[in-house]
Design a protein around this motif. Structure first.
Motif, mmCIF file in Angstrom:
data_model
loop_
_atom_site.group_PDB
_atom_site.id
_atom_site.type_symbol
_atom_site.label_atom_id
_atom_site.label_comp_id
_atom_site.label_asym_id
_atom_site.label_seq_id
_atom_site.Cartn_x
_atom_site.Cartn_y
_atom_site.Cartn_z
ATOM 1 N N THR A 110 0.952 -3.134 -15.307
ATOM 2 C CA THR A 110 1.946 -3.046 -14.240
ATOM 3 C C THR A 110 1.681 -4.151 -13.226
ATOM 4 O OG1 THR A 110 0.591 -1.498 -12.980
ATOM 5 C CG2 THR A 110 2.190 -0.567 -14.526
ATOM 6 N N LEU A 111 2.702 -4.536 -12.485
ATOM 7 C CA LEU A 111 2.560 -5.615 -11.516
ATOM 8 C C LEU A 111 1.487 -5.318 -10.463
ATOM 9 C CD1 LEU A 111 3.412 -8.340 -10.388
ATOM 10 C CD2 LEU A 111 5.302 -7.192 -9.192
ATOM 11 N N PRO A 112 1.490 -4.123 -9.823
ATOM 12 C CA PRO A 112 0.407 -3.852 -8.856
ATOM 13 C C PRO A 112 -0.974 -3.901 -9.493
ATOM 14 C CG PRO A 112 2.190 -2.273 -8.598
ATOM 15 C CD PRO A 112 2.465 -3.021 -9.856
ATOM 16 N N SER A 113 -1.087 -3.410 -10.730
ATOM 17 C CA SER A 113 -2.367 -3.437 -11.412
ATOM 18 C C SER A 113 -2.837 -4.870 -11.626
ATOM 19 C CB SER A 113 -2.271 -2.715 -12.753
ATOM 20 O OG SER A 113 -3.488 -2.788 -13.467
ATOM 21 N N TYR A 114 -1.917 -5.772 -11.947
ATOM 22 C CA TYR A 114 -2.311 -7.172 -12.124
ATOM 23 C C TYR A 114 -2.708 -7.794 -10.790
ATOM 24 C CZ TYR A 114 -2.472 -12.092 -12.964
ATOM 25 O OH TYR A 114 -2.911 -13.395 -13.003
ATOM 26 N N LEU A 115 -1.877 -7.612 -9.772
ATOM 27 C CA LEU A 115 -2.127 -8.277 -8.495
ATOM 28 C C LEU A 115 -3.488 -7.895 -7.916
ATOM 29 C CD1 LEU A 115 1.398 -7.949 -6.836
ATOM 30 C CD2 LEU A 115 0.413 -9.968 -7.946
ATOM 31 N N PHE A 116 -3.893 -6.630 -8.097
ATOM 32 C CA PHE A 116 -5.156 -6.156 -7.520
ATOM 33 C C PHE A 116 -6.177 -5.826 -8.613
ATOM 34 C CE2 PHE A 116 -1.809 -4.823 -4.407
ATOM 35 C CZ PHE A 116 -2.094 -5.807 -3.473
ATOM 36 N N ASP B 178 -13.216 3.678 5.661
ATOM 37 C CA ASP B 178 -12.403 2.676 4.972
ATOM 38 C C ASP B 178 -11.930 3.175 3.612
ATOM 39 O OD1 ASP B 178 -12.572 0.892 7.023
ATOM 40 O OD2 ASP B 178 -14.111 -0.365 6.131
ATOM 41 N N TRP B 179 -12.662 4.111 3.023
ATOM 42 C CA TRP B 179 -12.254 4.636 1.722
ATOM 43 C C TRP B 179 -10.911 5.337 1.807
ATOM 44 C CZ3 TRP B 179 -12.034 9.933 2.322
ATOM 45 C CH2 TRP B 179 -12.834 10.488 3.325
ATOM 46 N N ARG B 180 -10.543 5.827 3.015
ATOM 47 C CA ARG B 180 -9.235 6.459 3.170
ATOM 48 C C ARG B 180 -8.106 5.451 2.974
ATOM 49 N NH1 ARG B 180 -9.830 10.262 8.612
ATOM 50 N NH2 ARG B 180 -11.204 11.858 7.710
ATOM 51 N N LEU B 181 -8.346 4.205 3.393
ATOM 52 C CA LEU B 181 -7.320 3.177 3.260
ATOM 53 C C LEU B 181 -7.007 2.904 1.793
ATOM 54 C CD1 LEU B 181 -8.607 0.679 5.992
ATOM 55 C CD2 LEU B 181 -6.765 2.361 6.197
ATOM 56 N N GLU B 182 -8.035 2.923 0.963
ATOM 57 C CA GLU B 182 -7.817 2.721 -0.472
ATOM 58 C C GLU B 182 -7.076 3.910 -1.070
ATOM 59 O OE1 GLU B 182 -8.395 0.222 -2.388
ATOM 60 O OE2 GLU B 182 -9.598 -1.092 -1.126
ATOM 61 N N ARG B 183 -7.505 5.111 -0.726
ATOM 62 C CA ARG B 183 -6.868 6.293 -1.307
ATOM 63 C C ARG B 183 -5.432 6.456 -0.834
ATOM 64 N NH1 ARG B 183 -11.611 10.971 -1.369
ATOM 65 N NH2 ARG B 183 -13.189 9.724 -2.452
ATOM 66 N N ALA B 184 -5.120 5.897 0.353
ATOM 67 C CA ALA B 184 -3.743 5.977 0.854
ATOM 68 C C ALA B 184 -2.788 5.170 -0.019
ATOM 69 C CB ALA B 184 -3.674 5.484 2.298
ATOM 70 N N GLN B 185 -3.329 4.233 -0.792
ATOM 71 C CA GLN B 185 -2.493 3.417 -1.672
ATOM 72 C C GLN B 185 -2.513 3.949 -3.099
ATOM 73 O OE1 GLN B 185 -0.602 1.190 -0.341
ATOM 74 N NE2 GLN B 185 -1.540 1.448 1.670
ATOM 75 N N SER B 186 -2.651 5.266 -3.227
ATOM 76 C CA SER B 186 -2.751 5.859 -4.571
ATOM 77 C C SER B 186 -1.458 5.744 -5.359
ATOM 78 C CB SER B 186 -3.174 7.329 -4.464
ATOM 79 O OG SER B 186 -2.207 8.077 -3.766
ATOM 80 N N TRP B 187 -0.362 5.253 -4.751
ATOM 81 C CA TRP B 187 0.860 5.020 -5.514
ATOM 82 C C TRP B 187 0.596 4.055 -6.676
ATOM 83 C CZ3 TRP B 187 2.633 -0.036 -5.732
ATOM 84 C CH2 TRP B 187 2.110 -0.918 -4.780
ATOM 85 N N MET B 188 -0.373 3.161 -6.483
ATOM 86 C CA MET B 188 -0.700 2.221 -7.555
ATOM 87 C C MET B 188 -1.379 2.924 -8.726
ATOM 88 S SD MET B 188 -1.970 -1.287 -5.686
ATOM 89 C CE MET B 188 -3.243 -0.529 -4.673
ATOM 90 N N TRP B 189 -1.961 4.077 -8.456
ATOM 91 C CA TRP B 189 -2.707 4.793 -9.485
ATOM 92 C C TRP B 189 -1.802 5.656 -10.349
ATOM 93 C CZ3 TRP B 189 -7.419 7.224 -6.480
ATOM 94 C CH2 TRP B 189 -8.005 6.237 -5.683
ATOM 95 N N LYS B 190 -0.575 5.913 -9.884
ATOM 96 C CA LYS B 190 0.297 6.881 -10.545
ATOM 97 C C LYS B 190 1.104 6.232 -11.668
ATOM 98 C CE LYS B 190 -0.909 9.748 -7.220
ATOM 99 N NZ LYS B 190 -1.853 10.847 -7.446
ATOM 100 N N SER B 191 1.309 6.988 -12.732
ATOM 101 C CA SER B 191 2.108 6.475 -13.840
ATOM 102 C C SER B 191 3.565 6.286 -13.427
ATOM 103 C CB SER B 191 2.019 7.427 -15.036
ATOM 104 O OG SER B 191 2.476 8.727 -14.671
ATOM 105 N N ASN B 192 4.025 7.032 -12.418
ATOM 106 C CA ASN B 192 5.408 6.913 -11.941
ATOM 107 C C ASN B 192 5.449 6.135 -10.631
ATOM 108 O OD1 ASN B 192 4.097 8.961 -10.499
ATOM 109 N ND2 ASN B 192 6.018 10.024 -10.039
ATOM 110 N N TRP B 193 4.600 5.107 -10.503
ATOM 111 C CA TRP B 193 4.506 4.370 -9.252
ATOM 112 C C TRP B 193 5.828 3.738 -8.841
ATOM 113 C CZ3 TRP B 193 5.594 -0.823 -8.824
ATOM 114 C CH2 TRP B 193 5.663 -1.552 -10.006
ATOM 115 N N ARG B 194 6.651 3.327 -9.818
ATOM 116 C CA ARG B 194 7.927 2.707 -9.477
ATOM 117 C C ARG B 194 8.850 3.698 -8.785
ATOM 118 N NH1 ARG B 194 5.894 1.084 -14.038
ATOM 119 N NH2 ARG B 194 6.778 2.829 -15.173
#
Length: 557
Positions: free
Chosen positions: A261-267, A527-543
């Motif tokens: 996925t695009l987010p997975s590639y970018l990060f 700071d770990w909260r900031l990463e977990r707040a972006q969990s949309w990248m982790w989801k299979s239905n991120w789009r």
């Protein structure tokens, strides 16, 4: 008055007050992606609340972005409109303002250049409190000169960023190479003429002298059905660099293709902080480096937490973290030779065999290879930049193309032989200085986010800063601000600070107390909260999640 304008007015008032008193100041962002420990001794101007994406315009493909917006939140916001920034730095916590004020490139930079070259204009508070807008058509010298000047010419408060049409996936190809020379040659061929290929991304990884991977990527709406889908963002996903190594382990392997996925590639380099987080396992050598422990310790192995822990523990001085850009060749100076001779020399010097290695201990693997489109200046011209750039001889008449390409080599880690424990007997300052000298010899430059040990004259010579930069500081009333050299040089910093400081340093140098303290400070930074707040990248239905967020609209500023 809109919140953004009100915040800028308050910042300008604070800056004007300090200017009238003749007091220098530094900019406080609330976070850092620099390996240099921030100083808290000087006056500070607080910019931390300027952290919003104010507007995304689908028609013009632009976004108005405040300086403290991190890359993960920027990408999430622009994807709501089907758009993505041309250059997205690999670490989600790097901010838009940092991308302009620092030197920021990525695997798309062979096509688009550094992050600041994707901006239309920048709103800036000058050192005397005046609020100005700078661009290619208005105060061009400040627009260009402020890029990479680490905030020493003014305070960035807003940028207008160009965007591209986003696709949902990236088709990735791993090209196995069997020597450093082969990897450099392939990287050069793929990046020297972006218009001739159909690629969006090019970079590479060297694992050792006989195993490298050059990676190409192309955004697509839908990958081929035969391609496996692999992601790198969730705690149980593979680390990207380890996946590339495994998939190309056979020296005779054909190019390996897959989709992500695009987010997975970018990060993709976020988990494991490229591979620098491997050093934590070397420090705590009793912790096994396996997939289970990488999953269990995932929060600590991402850049936000890694930087926080690194600064708190004091272990940054026991690791080499440098980005060095060197020319592929000296053809821009009219010299004949191999198209990749200079880059090859740098790699052979740094990680050469025992007989050819100049300093012995500089044997760091893996290495990151990233081609970057850069400016080419004529020696003696008034133009300049703290970005890496190519240099023509004075009097050269061939100015038909003011662009070229350099190879960014990411040198991050501790000497490769040290697989257990944490070496303190190595002279890391000497290693850094020797690296700086070689980069200078090859007419390259370093990124300035890292430890810099140049003497002042050497620094001015390498970046040609004494003329164009001093003139800009005088013209735009910035002489009361710390210079770039003041901000980045380790030579300006004293290691003494009284009995308490010496006692604290002694504790941090005692294994494993320094590492434990760094982890503890990282936990309580949240700071770990900031990463977990972006969990949309982790989801299979991120789009779908992104689309739903987009329906809510942006907060009006």
């Amino acid at each position: 008055m809109k919140p953004h304008d009100l915040a800028v007015k308050e910042i300008a008032s604070r800056v004007r007050s300090l200017y009238s008193k003749g007091e220098p100041f530094r900019i406080y962002h609330g976070s850092t992606n620099s390996t240099r420990k921030p100083s808290l001794k000087e006056n500070h101007v607080d910019m931390s609340r300027l952290n919003h994406v104010l507007k995304v315009d689908r028609n013009t493909r632009t976004a108005l972005v405040e300086p403290n917006v991190p890359m993960d939140r920027l990408v999430q916001t622009t994807l709501q409109y089907g758009l993505v920034p041309p250059v997205v730095m690999e670490f989600p916590g790097i901010t838009a303002g940092g991308g302009y004020a620092g030197t920021s490139g990525e695997s798309s930079s062979f096509r688009h250049g550094f992050f600041d070259r994707t901006l239309n204009w920048v709103e800036m508070v000058l050192a005397d409190g005046e609020v100005v807008k700078v661009s290619e058509s208005e105060r061009k010298d400040l627009f260009r000169g402020g890029a990479g000047a680490v905030g020493s010419l003014g305070v960035v408060t807003l940028v207008e960023l160009n965007l591209l049409e986003a696709k949902e996936y990236v088709e990735v190809t791993y090209h196995r190479t069997n020597s450093s020379k082969e990897a450099i040659e392939l990287t050069y061929e793929l990046s020297k003429d972006p218009a001739a290929n159909d690629l969006d991304y090019v970079d590479g990884i060297l694992y050792n002298h006989s195993h490298g991977v050059v990676v190409t990527g192309k955004m697509v709406s839908k990958p081929l059905p035969s391609m496996p889908l692999v992601e790198f963002v969730r705690p149980n996903d593979p680390w990207y660099y380890l996946h590339a190594k495994e998939m190309t382990s056979d020296p005779t392997s054909q190019p390996y293709k897959f989709a992500t996925t695009l987010p997975s590639y970018l990060f993709r380099y976020n988990r494991g902080t490229f591979w620098v987080a491997r050093s934590m396992f070397r420090y705590f050598f009793f912790v096994p480096f396996n997939r289970l422990m990488r999953w269990f310790l995932d929060d600590f192995l991402r850049p936000r937490m890694a930087y926080r822990s690194l600064h708190a523990s004091g272990q940054g001085k026991h690791i080499i973290v440098q980005d060095c850009a060197v020319p592929f060749n000296h053809a821009h100076q009219g010299k004949q030779g191999s198209p990749t001779a200079v880059a090859e020399e740098f790699l052979e010097w740094m990680n050469g065999s025992e007989k050819t290695n100049n300093i012995g201990a500089m044997n760091i693997w893996p290495l990151w290879l990233c081609p970057v489109k850069v400016d080419t200046f004529t020696a003696g011209s008034e133009r300049g930049s703290f970005h890496p750039h190519l240099l023509r001889p004075q009097g050269a008449t061939d100015a038909t193309n003011d662009k070229g390409v350099m190879l960014n080599v990411g040198v991050w880690g501790i000497p490769h032989e040290e697989t257990t424990g944490w070496r303190k007997d190595l002279d890391f300052r000497k290693l850094n200085r020797t690296l700086e000298d070689k980069v200078h010899e090859l007419q390259g430059q370093k990124w300035l986010y890292a430890h810099t040990h140049y003497e002042k004259g050497e620094f001015a010579d390498m970046y040609r800063s004494t003329e164009w930069y001093d003139a800009l500081r005088e013209k735009y009333s910035a002489t009361s601000l710390p210079t770039v050299y003041d901000k980045v040089s380790r030579n300006n910093r004293s290691d003494t600070g009284g009995a308490y400081r010496r006692f604290k340093d002694l504790i941090l140098e005692t294994w494993p107390l320094g590492g434990i303290y760094g982890i503890w400070k990282g936990i309580w930074s949240f700071d770990w909260r900031l990463e977990r707040a972006q969990s949309w990248m982790w989801k299979s239905n991120w789009r779908e999640i992104v689309r739903q967020n987009g329906q809510k609209g942006l907060k009006e500023e």
